[in-house]
Write a protein that holds these residues in place. Structure first.
Motif, PDB file in Angstrom:
ATOM      1  N   ARG A 122      15.373  13.646  28.434  1.00  0.00           N
ATOM      2  CA  ARG A 122      14.744  12.716  28.908  1.00  0.00           C
ATOM      3  C   ARG A 122      14.583  13.498  30.326  1.00  0.00           C
ATOM      4  O   ARG A 122      12.957  12.850  30.676  1.00  0.00           O
ATOM      5  CB  ARG A 122      15.562  10.954  29.309  1.00  0.00           C
ATOM      6  CG  ARG A 122      14.784  10.174  29.797  1.00  0.00           C
ATOM      7  CD  ARG A 122      16.029   8.818  30.265  1.00  0.00           C
ATOM      8  NE  ARG A 122      16.631   8.287  29.061  1.00  0.00           N
ATOM      9  CZ  ARG A 122      17.632   8.199  28.501  1.00  0.00           C
ATOM     10  NH1 ARG A 122      18.278   9.290  29.201  1.00  0.00           N
ATOM     11  NH2 ARG A 122      17.858   7.764  27.210  1.00  0.00           N
ATOM     12  N   SER A 153      19.643  -1.521  25.574  1.00  0.00           N
ATOM     13  CA  SER A 153      21.288  -1.873  24.806  1.00  0.00           C
ATOM     14  C   SER A 153      21.564  -3.346  24.999  1.00  0.00           C
ATOM     15  O   SER A 153      21.534  -3.232  26.370  1.00  0.00           O
ATOM     16  CB  SER A 153      22.589  -0.505  24.962  1.00  0.00           C
ATOM     17  OG  SER A 153      23.795  -1.685  24.276  1.00  0.00           O
ATOM     18  N   GLY A 176      14.639   2.038  25.336  1.00  0.00           N
ATOM     19  CA  GLY A 176      15.571   1.877  24.634  1.00  0.00           C
ATOM     20  C   GLY A 176      17.248   1.234  25.799  1.00  0.00           C
ATOM     21  O   GLY A 176      17.718   1.907  25.982  1.00  0.00           O
ATOM     22  N   TRP A 226      22.652   3.322  14.872  1.00  0.00           N
ATOM     23  CA  TRP A 226      22.159   4.547  15.037  1.00  0.00           C
ATOM     24  C   TRP A 226      22.366   4.933  16.527  1.00  0.00           C
ATOM     25  O   TRP A 226      21.646   5.589  17.124  1.00  0.00           O
ATOM     26  CB  TRP A 226      21.588   5.092  14.563  1.00  0.00           C
ATOM     27  CG  TRP A 226      21.555   5.033  12.825  1.00  0.00           C
ATOM     28  CD1 TRP A 226      22.340   5.684  12.260  1.00  0.00           C
ATOM     29  CD2 TRP A 226      21.194   4.598  12.220  1.00  0.00           C
ATOM     30  NE1 TRP A 226      22.650   5.199  10.896  1.00  0.00           N
ATOM     31  CE2 TRP A 226      21.730   4.349  10.974  1.00  0.00           C
ATOM     32  CE3 TRP A 226      21.048   2.952  12.188  1.00  0.00           C
ATOM     33  CZ2 TRP A 226      21.791   3.850   9.525  1.00  0.00           C
ATOM     34  CZ3 TRP A 226      20.491   1.898  11.128  1.00  0.00           C
ATOM     35  CH2 TRP A 226      20.880   2.220  10.417  1.00  0.00           C
ATOM     36  N   ALA A 227      23.011   3.762  17.777  1.00  0.00           N
ATOM     37  CA  ALA A 227      22.113   4.128  18.676  1.00  0.00           C
ATOM     38  C   ALA A 227      22.503   5.146  19.625  1.00  0.00           C
ATOM     39  O   ALA A 227      22.221   5.988  20.741  1.00  0.00           O
ATOM     40  CB  ALA A 227      22.958   2.703  19.897  1.00  0.00           C
ATOM     41  N   LEU A 250       9.556   5.742  24.167  1.00  0.00           N
ATOM     42  CA  LEU A 250      10.800   6.238  23.195  1.00  0.00           C
ATOM     43  C   LEU A 250      12.229   6.835  24.074  1.00  0.00           C
ATOM     44  O   LEU A 250      12.674   6.084  23.911  1.00  0.00           O
ATOM     45  CB  LEU A 250      10.274   6.460  22.571  1.00  0.00           C
ATOM     46  CG  LEU A 250      11.023   7.377  21.084  1.00  0.00           C
ATOM     47  CD1 LEU A 250      11.329   5.993  20.204  1.00  0.00           C
ATOM     48  CD2 LEU A 250      11.176   8.150  20.377  1.00  0.00           C
ATOM     49  N   SER A 301       6.441   2.388  19.810  1.00  0.00           N
ATOM     50  CA  SER A 301       7.290   3.787  20.615  1.00  0.00           C
ATOM     51  C   SER A 301       8.248   2.486  21.754  1.00  0.00           C
ATOM     52  O   SER A 301       9.565   3.028  20.903  1.00  0.00           O
ATOM     53  CB  SER A 301       6.703   4.811  21.519  1.00  0.00           C
ATOM     54  OG  SER A 301       5.523   5.095  21.225  1.00  0.00           O
ATOM     55  N   ALA A 335      12.092   2.169  20.298  1.00  0.00           N
ATOM     56  CA  ALA A 335      13.445   2.736  20.903  1.00  0.00           C
ATOM     57  C   ALA A 335      14.435   1.532  21.164  1.00  0.00           C
ATOM     58  O   ALA A 335      15.768   1.508  21.342  1.00  0.00           O
ATOM     59  CB  ALA A 335      12.296   2.554  22.890  1.00  0.00           C
ATOM     60  N   TYR A 395      20.799   7.956  19.742  1.00  0.00           N
ATOM     61  CA  TYR A 395      19.579   7.755  20.489  1.00  0.00           C
ATOM     62  C   TYR A 395      19.987   8.089  21.859  1.00  0.00           C
ATOM     63  O   TYR A 395      19.067   9.357  22.285  1.00  0.00           O
ATOM     64  CB  TYR A 395      19.406   5.996  20.994  1.00  0.00           C
ATOM     65  CG  TYR A 395      18.358   6.171  21.866  1.00  0.00           C
ATOM     66  CD1 TYR A 395      16.991   5.713  21.487  1.00  0.00           C
ATOM     67  CD2 TYR A 395      18.877   5.116  23.649  1.00  0.00           C
ATOM     68  CE1 TYR A 395      15.728   5.577  22.265  1.00  0.00           C
ATOM     69  CE2 TYR A 395      17.608   5.834  24.164  1.00  0.00           C
ATOM     70  CZ  TYR A 395      16.165   5.589  23.964  1.00  0.00           C
ATOM     71  OH  TYR A 395      15.259   5.371  24.867  1.00  0.00           O
ATOM     72  N   ASN A 396      21.456   7.768  22.259  1.00  0.00           N
ATOM     73  CA  ASN A 396      21.113   8.565  24.506  1.00  0.00           C
ATOM     74  C   ASN A 396      21.396  10.076  23.588  1.00  0.00           C
ATOM     75  O   ASN A 396      21.596  11.094  24.718  1.00  0.00           O
ATOM     76  CB  ASN A 396      22.787   7.422  24.701  1.00  0.00           C
ATOM     77  CG  ASN A 396      23.234   6.606  24.154  1.00  0.00           C
ATOM     78  OD1 ASN A 396      21.368   5.684  25.072  1.00  0.00           O
ATOM     79  ND2 ASN A 396      23.599   5.583  23.912  1.00  0.00           N
ATOM     80  N   TRP A 401      15.907   1.092  17.702  1.00  0.00           N
ATOM     81  CA  TRP A 401      17.223   2.530  17.654  1.00  0.00           C
ATOM     82  C   TRP A 401      18.243   2.338  18.372  1.00  0.00           C
ATOM     83  O   TRP A 401      19.680   3.034  18.481  1.00  0.00           O
ATOM     84  CB  TRP A 401      16.270   3.653  17.970  1.00  0.00           C
ATOM     85  CG  TRP A 401      16.968   4.448  17.881  1.00  0.00           C
ATOM     86  CD1 TRP A 401      18.196   5.097  17.268  1.00  0.00           C
ATOM     87  CD2 TRP A 401      16.520   6.173  17.880  1.00  0.00           C
ATOM     88  NE1 TRP A 401      18.746   6.423  17.052  1.00  0.00           N
ATOM     89  CE2 TRP A 401      17.241   7.017  17.389  1.00  0.00           C
ATOM     90  CE3 TRP A 401      15.223   7.250  18.365  1.00  0.00           C
ATOM     91  CZ2 TRP A 401      17.438   8.603  17.932  1.00  0.00           C
ATOM     92  CZ3 TRP A 401      14.767   7.899  18.158  1.00  0.00           C
ATOM     93  CH2 TRP A 401      16.627   8.909  17.973  1.00  0.00           C
ATOM     94  N   ALA A 402      18.176   1.647  20.158  1.00  0.00           N
ATOM     95  CA  ALA A 402      19.422   1.531  21.315  1.00  0.00           C
ATOM     96  C   ALA A 402      20.013   0.230  20.864  1.00  0.00           C
ATOM     97  O   ALA A 402      21.361   1.151  20.728  1.00  0.00           O
ATOM     98  CB  ALA A 402      18.460   1.481  22.267  1.00  0.00           C
TER      99      ALA A 402
END
Length: 452
Positions: free
Chosen positions: A85, A338, A336, A59-60, A332, A47, A51, A63-64, A54-55
């Motif tokens: 969240r 960045s 994430g 496709w970030a 997850l 997980s 994350a 995610y956000n 993904w971040a």
């Protein structure tokens, strides 16, 4: 003359239909995975990796958008707004702390921590594993805005750490596994106290009194041995609401609730078995219809329930949902990070460096030194008769501080997203270092455990 039960065997149920080969090929590996002792730790790691990927993917934004999505709940005039969240961190994680509270109580009442002598060594080790990492973090961050995160490297993630040890079973005895588990439980207790004392939002006396009232109700429920899960659910929701308004982080209501769940059976096993033996003899002498037999089975089930305390029942009920659902979802939602605009030099900033050094160096130094000193002072024997290399390897693995560390970071830097991003980076790197180096030490350096 004593009547005997009918000798005609009951009709056999028809065999279940065969499982399609394709479905069986997909299902059986999944069942085998969830039977693994390390499966929850593996799922947690996957997980966190998902994350991060993904971040930092194209496709970030999705995610956000997912975890920052605004949600509302309540009736007209009494509505609460929060992000997805926040629902995970402040709502669902209450169930995680509920299970932690029950695990702590079970260890204190009937487990490895039930006597002072058995709990002393992991308690000493846990103190070293909390104090030294915090001091190292402070050394790197003293006088900076990131000082608020001093408690981040204090935690050990039970799921990750035990999962790592299961990969090197031949090199780690059961005594060391128990030692690490008890150490992590004391870490949890320390982390809970730190959250309660240092990461609240300002105390409100009137709501503290309400919280105390709900705790008094829970004490009464415990004394009267109430077994209903619905009753505890309502009381736990009331405690969450009261603690939230009192300025104490509301997830700690889960710990408090867990500590009030009855942990011991109402009757002894011998007494119940003797009663059931007498009842079985009586049933053999009597012939009843289907309704009578149903009542007899119900009576037996109720007597057997007397042997299982509510705490065991609730742990068995909630642990799979927490281990395989809530905690991976938390990872997850919070892992994430960045990496855009970040370089290797960012790891040398005081905040992430303090966490990395605290988790990787501070944990192993504090746990190993405090444990070794206690053994040399004859406070306790080495856990499981372990050697120095095994103890050192386990001390390194204890530096995997993930779930609670991320949770504390979120509280410490709630309104400072850049510092929170740095903290998460430090937690991930420090935990990864501890896992890899601990595995290598135990797999290739420590001697195998001698067969019993």
């Amino acid at each position: 003359m004593m009547e005997t039960p009918p000798t005609t065997p009951p009709p056999r149920a028809s065999p279940p239909p065969p499982v399609p080969a394709l479905f069986r090929a997909a299902l059986f590996p999944l069942q085998a995975f969830f039977r693994l002792e390390a499966s929850s730790g593996i799922l947690l790691a996957l997980s966190a990796v998902a994350a991060m990927v993904w971040a930092n993917s194209p496709w970030a934004g999705a995610y956000n958008a997912l975890f920052d999505a605004h949600l509302e709940m309540g009736l007209d005039g009494m509505r609460a707004g929060f992000s997805f969240r926040e629902l995970v961190n402040d709502g669902l994680m209450t169930l995680f702390f509920f299970v932690v509270g029950m695990e702590i109580k079970r260890e204190l009442t009937s487990g490895e921590l039930r006597t002072f002598s058995r709990a002393l060594l992991p308690l000493i080790a846990a103190l070293g594993g909390m104090v030294v990492p915090a001091l190292l973090y402070i050394a790197f961050n003293h006088g900076t805005p990131s000082m608020a995160g001093w408690a981040i490297p204090m935690a050990t993630d039970i799921a990750f750490a035990i999962g790592c040890l299961t990969l090197v079973k031949a090199r780690v005895g059961h005594g060391l596994v128990v030692f690490l588990t008890a150490l992590a439980i004391f870490d949890d207790i320390g982390g809970i106290l730190v959250i309660a004392l240092f990461y609240g939002s300002g105390l409100h006396v009137e709501w503290l009194l309400v919280s105390a009232g709900v705790l008094a109700v829970l004490l009464v429920l415990n004394r009267f041995y109430v077994r209903s899960g619905m009753v505890y659910l309502v009381a736990g929701a009331a405690l969450w609401y009261a603690m939230h308004h009192a300025g104490i982080h509301a997830t700690l209501s889960g710990v408090a609730l867990g500590l009030f769940i009855p942990a011991l059976p109402t009757r002894g096993g011998r007494e119940v078995l003797e009663e059931l033996a007498g009842f079985a003899s009586q049933c053999v002498r009597e012939v009843g219809d289907e309704q009578v037999r149903g009542a007899q089975i119900l009576y037996i089930e109720e007597r057997l329930e007397d042997l299982e305390p509510p705490l065991n029942r609730f742990v068995h009920l909630w642990h799979p949902y927490v281990a395989y659902g809530i905690v991976p979802l938390f990872a997850l939602a919070n892992s994430g990070i960045s990496l855009e605009g970040m370089g290797w030099g960012d790891l040398l900033k005081p905040l992430p460096l303090g966490i990395i050094v605290g988790l990787f160096a501070g944990k192993q130094l504090g746990i190993f030194a405090f444990t070794w000193a206690a053994v040399k002072a004859r406070v306790s024997d080495m856990p499981g008769g372990a050697g120095v290399g095994q103890l050192h390897g386990v001390a390194v693995v204890a530096g995997i501080g993930f779930t609670v560390a991320l949770f504390v970071a979120g509280l410490a830097f709630l309104k400072e997203p850049e510092l929170l991003r740095e903290a998460k980076l430090g937690i991930l790197v420090g935990s990864l270092l501890s896992a890899v180096v601990g595995y290598v030490l135990l797999r290739f350096v420590a001697k195998p455990v001698a067969p019993a």
